[in-house]
Structures are given as C-alpha cells and as structure tokens.
Design a protein around this motif. Structure first.
Motif, mmCIF file in Angstrom:
data_model
loop_
_atom_site.group_PDB
_atom_site.id
_atom_site.type_symbol
_atom_site.label_atom_id
_atom_site.label_comp_id
_atom_site.label_asym_id
_atom_site.label_seq_id
_atom_site.Cartn_x
_atom_site.Cartn_y
_atom_site.Cartn_z
ATOM 1 N N ARG A 148 -1.971 -9.816 -8.183
ATOM 2 C CA ARG A 148 -3.116 -9.142 -7.462
ATOM 3 C C ARG A 148 -2.370 -8.322 -6.745
ATOM 4 O O ARG A 148 -1.401 -8.268 -6.233
ATOM 5 N N THR A 149 -3.244 -7.015 -6.173
ATOM 6 C CA THR A 149 -2.713 -6.237 -5.179
ATOM 7 C C THR A 149 -2.691 -6.900 -3.909
ATOM 8 O O THR A 149 -1.950 -6.177 -2.979
ATOM 9 N N SER A 150 -3.470 -7.863 -3.628
ATOM 10 C CA SER A 150 -3.381 -8.387 -2.304
ATOM 11 C C SER A 150 -1.818 -9.439 -2.324
ATOM 12 O O SER A 150 -1.464 -9.652 -1.256
ATOM 13 N N PHE A 151 -1.153 -9.328 -3.446
ATOM 14 C CA PHE A 151 0.030 -9.890 -3.394
ATOM 15 C C PHE A 151 1.184 -8.748 -3.174
ATOM 16 O O PHE A 151 1.969 -8.455 -2.586
ATOM 17 N N THR A 152 1.131 -7.704 -4.235
ATOM 18 C CA THR A 152 1.950 -6.643 -4.073
ATOM 19 C C THR A 152 1.811 -5.690 -2.955
ATOM 20 O O THR A 152 2.731 -5.011 -2.485
ATOM 21 N N GLY A 153 0.675 -5.640 -2.310
ATOM 22 C CA GLY A 153 0.326 -4.623 -1.366
ATOM 23 C C GLY A 153 1.477 -5.129 -0.035
ATOM 24 O O GLY A 153 2.238 -4.103 0.374
ATOM 25 N N PRO A 194 -1.024 -0.363 -3.516
ATOM 26 C CA PRO A 194 -1.088 -0.414 -4.816
ATOM 27 C C PRO A 194 -2.384 -0.167 -5.544
ATOM 28 O O PRO A 194 -3.526 -0.666 -5.305
ATOM 29 N N LYS A 195 -2.392 0.532 -6.441
ATOM 30 C CA LYS A 195 -3.859 1.133 -7.161
ATOM 31 C C LYS A 195 -4.179 0.080 -8.154
ATOM 32 O O LYS A 195 -5.245 0.192 -8.477
ATOM 33 N N GLU A 196 -3.126 -0.603 -8.594
ATOM 34 C CA GLU A 196 -3.446 -1.540 -9.769
ATOM 35 C C GLU A 196 -2.807 -3.023 -9.577
ATOM 36 O O GLU A 196 -1.998 -3.008 -9.014
ATOM 37 N N SER A 197 -3.402 -3.866 -10.321
ATOM 38 C CA SER A 197 -2.566 -5.243 -10.415
ATOM 39 C C SER A 197 -1.500 -4.823 -11.350
ATOM 40 O O SER A 197 -1.228 -3.913 -11.832
ATOM 41 N N THR A 198 -0.470 -5.925 -11.217
ATOM 42 C CA THR A 198 0.720 -5.757 -12.086
ATOM 43 C C THR A 198 1.018 -7.075 -12.992
ATOM 44 O O THR A 198 0.715 -8.018 -12.974
ATOM 45 N N TYR A 199 1.052 -6.367 -14.357
ATOM 46 C CA TYR A 199 1.049 -7.052 -15.357
ATOM 47 C C TYR A 199 2.268 -8.080 -15.227
ATOM 48 O O TYR A 199 3.601 -7.525 -15.177
ATOM 49 N N ARG A 259 13.726 -11.861 -10.047
ATOM 50 C CA ARG A 259 14.212 -10.608 -9.353
ATOM 51 C C ARG A 259 13.689 -9.515 -10.039
ATOM 52 O O ARG A 259 13.869 -9.090 -11.187
ATOM 53 N N VAL A 260 12.893 -8.624 -9.122
ATOM 54 C CA VAL A 260 12.348 -7.590 -9.410
ATOM 55 C C VAL A 260 12.660 -6.249 -9.004
ATOM 56 O O VAL A 260 12.844 -6.121 -7.775
ATOM 57 N N LEU A 261 12.932 -5.153 -9.735
ATOM 58 C CA LEU A 261 13.081 -3.845 -9.126
ATOM 59 C C LEU A 261 11.761 -3.093 -9.144
ATOM 60 O O LEU A 261 11.022 -2.654 -10.101
ATOM 61 N N TRP A 262 11.060 -3.078 -7.870
ATOM 62 C CA TRP A 262 9.868 -2.374 -7.809
ATOM 63 C C TRP A 262 10.194 -0.850 -7.508
ATOM 64 O O TRP A 262 10.901 -0.405 -6.783
ATOM 65 N N VAL A 263 9.549 -0.036 -8.266
ATOM 66 C CA VAL A 263 9.581 1.386 -8.132
ATOM 67 C C VAL A 263 8.011 2.137 -8.075
ATOM 68 O O VAL A 263 7.371 2.143 -8.963
ATOM 69 N N PRO A 264 8.048 2.291 -6.994
ATOM 70 C CA PRO A 264 6.489 2.870 -6.410
ATOM 71 C C PRO A 264 6.423 4.200 -6.988
ATOM 72 O O PRO A 264 7.303 5.071 -7.029
ATOM 73 N N VAL A 265 5.351 4.468 -7.514
ATOM 74 C CA VAL A 265 5.074 5.877 -8.055
ATOM 75 C C VAL A 265 3.701 6.356 -7.603
ATOM 76 O O VAL A 265 2.814 5.501 -7.829
ATOM 77 N N GLU A 266 3.623 7.682 -6.929
ATOM 78 C CA GLU A 266 2.219 8.310 -6.838
ATOM 79 C C GLU A 266 1.442 8.277 -7.947
ATOM 80 O O GLU A 266 1.790 8.561 -9.186
ATOM 81 N N ALA A 267 0.351 7.666 -7.651
ATOM 82 C CA ALA A 267 -0.647 7.375 -8.668
ATOM 83 C C ALA A 267 -2.085 8.016 -8.404
ATOM 84 O O ALA A 267 -3.103 7.702 -9.461
ATOM 85 N N ALA A 268 -2.205 8.820 -7.558
ATOM 86 C CA ALA A 268 -3.586 9.515 -7.218
ATOM 87 C C ALA A 268 -4.052 10.336 -8.238
ATOM 88 O O ALA A 268 -3.263 11.193 -8.788
ATOM 89 N N PRO A 310 2.035 1.756 -9.272
ATOM 90 C CA PRO A 310 1.255 3.030 -8.861
ATOM 91 C C PRO A 310 0.508 2.659 -7.490
ATOM 92 O O PRO A 310 0.092 1.655 -7.134
ATOM 93 N N VAL A 311 0.823 3.835 -6.536
ATOM 94 C CA VAL A 311 0.403 3.752 -5.414
ATOM 95 C C VAL A 311 -0.513 4.934 -4.973
ATOM 96 O O VAL A 311 -0.250 6.019 -5.775
ATOM 97 N N ASP A 312 -1.496 4.575 -4.244
ATOM 98 C CA ASP A 312 -2.615 5.472 -3.894
ATOM 99 C C ASP A 312 -2.024 6.422 -2.482
ATOM 100 O O ASP A 312 -0.967 6.252 -2.168
ATOM 101 N N ALA A 313 -3.087 7.184 -2.167
ATOM 102 C CA ALA A 313 -2.581 8.201 -0.952
ATOM 103 C C ALA A 313 -2.278 7.509 0.078
ATOM 104 O O ALA A 313 -1.473 8.118 0.996
#
Length: 234
Positions: free
Chosen positions: A220-225, A95-100, A125-134, A88-91
């Motif tokens: 944490r978002t500090s990693f995914t960011g 990343p808006k949230e941490s990742t389980y 191996r991760v397929l990351w799919v960013p999605v608007e989440a505002a 989930p990504v913000d404006a």
DNA sequence: CTATGATCATGA
DNA sequence: TCATGATCATAG
C-alpha cells in the motif's frame, strides 16, 4: 555468461552491473533526466500515455540500468540480488499507486514461512526509483527523481510479516477467493490479471475448488509513502 | 498459462 | 479524493 553481458530487454545498451556500486553509479546518471531523454538514449519511443503501456516506465529503467532477470521470478539484478521498483509520485512527492510485489500462491502453498517467502525475498533489497507521474505532465517530460536502496528495518519487516502471515493463513484455510484488498495493513492482495474473465483454479469457502481471478501481493502507499519521505530527508 | 512491468477507472 | 477492483502489454 554467454551473450549475457547485456540486458536481455529489447535494447543492448547497458552492461549488467556486477556490483551494487556499479548499479548506483548508473542510477546517478539516470536520476535527474526526463523519461524522454532516457528513451532517446535507448532508442526507445515514448508512448502517448501509459494506458496501453503500463509497464513502460519500469522497462525503460530496467533497460537503462541493465537489469538481467527478464521475466523470471527473481530479483531484477540477479548477480547482486537487487529488485528494481519504479515508484510513481504525485506533485506532493507521495506515491500515486500501490506497488506490485508478486503473485499470490495458488498451488504451491507447501512449507510456507515468512523467512522463505517470495514476498520477503523480493523485498529484501529494493532499488526504489521515484518517477514523476502527475497526469498533467507529458510522459516524455517527467523526471526521474532520487533513487535509494532499501532494506526493510526490523519494524518494517515485522509489519510485512504480520500482514503476510494473516493473508497466508486465509490461503491455507482455502479462502483464496474470499480475500479482499481490505485485508492487510501494509501488504494486501488484489486482482492481478489481464481482465476479470481470466480465471484459475483456486480455493473458495474453505478448500472447495473454484475458479477465481488471479491475485497478487501489493504494498500500500501507506507503506511506501513513509519510505519515500525518509529518503527525501536523508 | 504464468510470470514480468505496472496504471487505469470508477464508485463511495 | 482515493482505494478497490479491473485492466493492458509482452516474453517464454
């Protein structure tokens, strides 16, 4: 392969991708569409909001891409060993949230090593799919952004391993109950349960059996960011 | 009950 | 504002 030629989730729309290339082709089609458009193609209804449907976006993408692991403790795309994570990504494209990642081991703590760990396996191996989440964008109008496949770099893996070993040390010492989310620079442990009344038998105060809330590993978002940022400038 | 998919909601 | 602790749905 019996009837497993299609996703096991509620709709039978997408063939299971057999190669990474097939999966990426499918992603190309998904990226740039709104959640509403994708849901329409899958005959799925879009909920008002995510409060009572927190996993909806993830399930939507699994469906559209043909994930076939169901709720098994395995990568979403079994045949090609890829884990799908919506982000989930913000404006501001952050990343808006941490990742389980996975649940904290509660009983099977035997023979633990980073190399064989559940965390490493899931994140190999991760397929990351960013999605608007505002919140101010209606769910159906939110866009799926550009995906990418990620494999941890050496440095990234070192960071994760360091956090994981630190956290696992606590667990091995019988301090599951005492672990808080403040621990771990990039990977940490937080509650993961239906609610705070759900308890399982775990360890507290150094090998004292106790009822504790189930917990899980999260990035944490500090990693995914930074991962997201790099993907945007590639 | 445990795993999957996550986001919510509140206090600092 | 944002991280922590809490929470929601569902399958097997």
């Amino acid at each position: 392969m019996t009837e497993d030629n299609f996703s096991s989730k509620q709709t039978r729309f997408t063939p299971i991708p057999k190669t990474e290339a097939e999966l990426l082709n499918r992603c190309e089609i998904m990226a740039g569409q709104t959640l509403g458009q994708i849901a329409f193609k899958l005959s799925m209804t879009v909920p008002e909001d995510l409060r009572l449907h927190k996993g909806w976006v993830g399930h939507l993408c699994e469906n559209y891409l043909g994930a076939n692991a169901g709720d098994r403790a395995e990568p979403d795309f079994l045949d090609i060993g890829v884990e799908l994570k919506t982000l989930p990504v913000d404006a501001h494209e952050k990343p808006k949230e941490s990742t389980y990642v996975c649940t904290m081991p509660i009983r099977q703590i035997d023979a633990y090593s980073w190399q064989n760990s559940w965390v490493k396996r899931k994140l190999s191996r991760v397929l990351w799919v960013p999605v608007e989440a505002a919140r101010d964008i209606p769910l159906a109008e939110r866009y799926v952004d550009n995906f990418w496949i990620w494999r941890p770099s050496f440095a990234e893996e070192c960071s994760l391993q360091r956090d994981w070993e630190e956290l696992m040390d606590r667990i091995v010492l019988g301090e599951q109950a005492e672990i808080t989310s403040q621990e771990g620079e990039y990977l940490h442990i937080r509650p993961k349960a239906a609610n705070s009344l759900v308890l399982v038998r775990g360890m507290s105060n150094g090998h004292t059996s106790a009822f504790i809330i189930p917990k899980g590993f999260y990035l944490r978002t500090s990693f995914t960011g930074p991962l997201l940022h790099q993907s945007l400038y590639n």
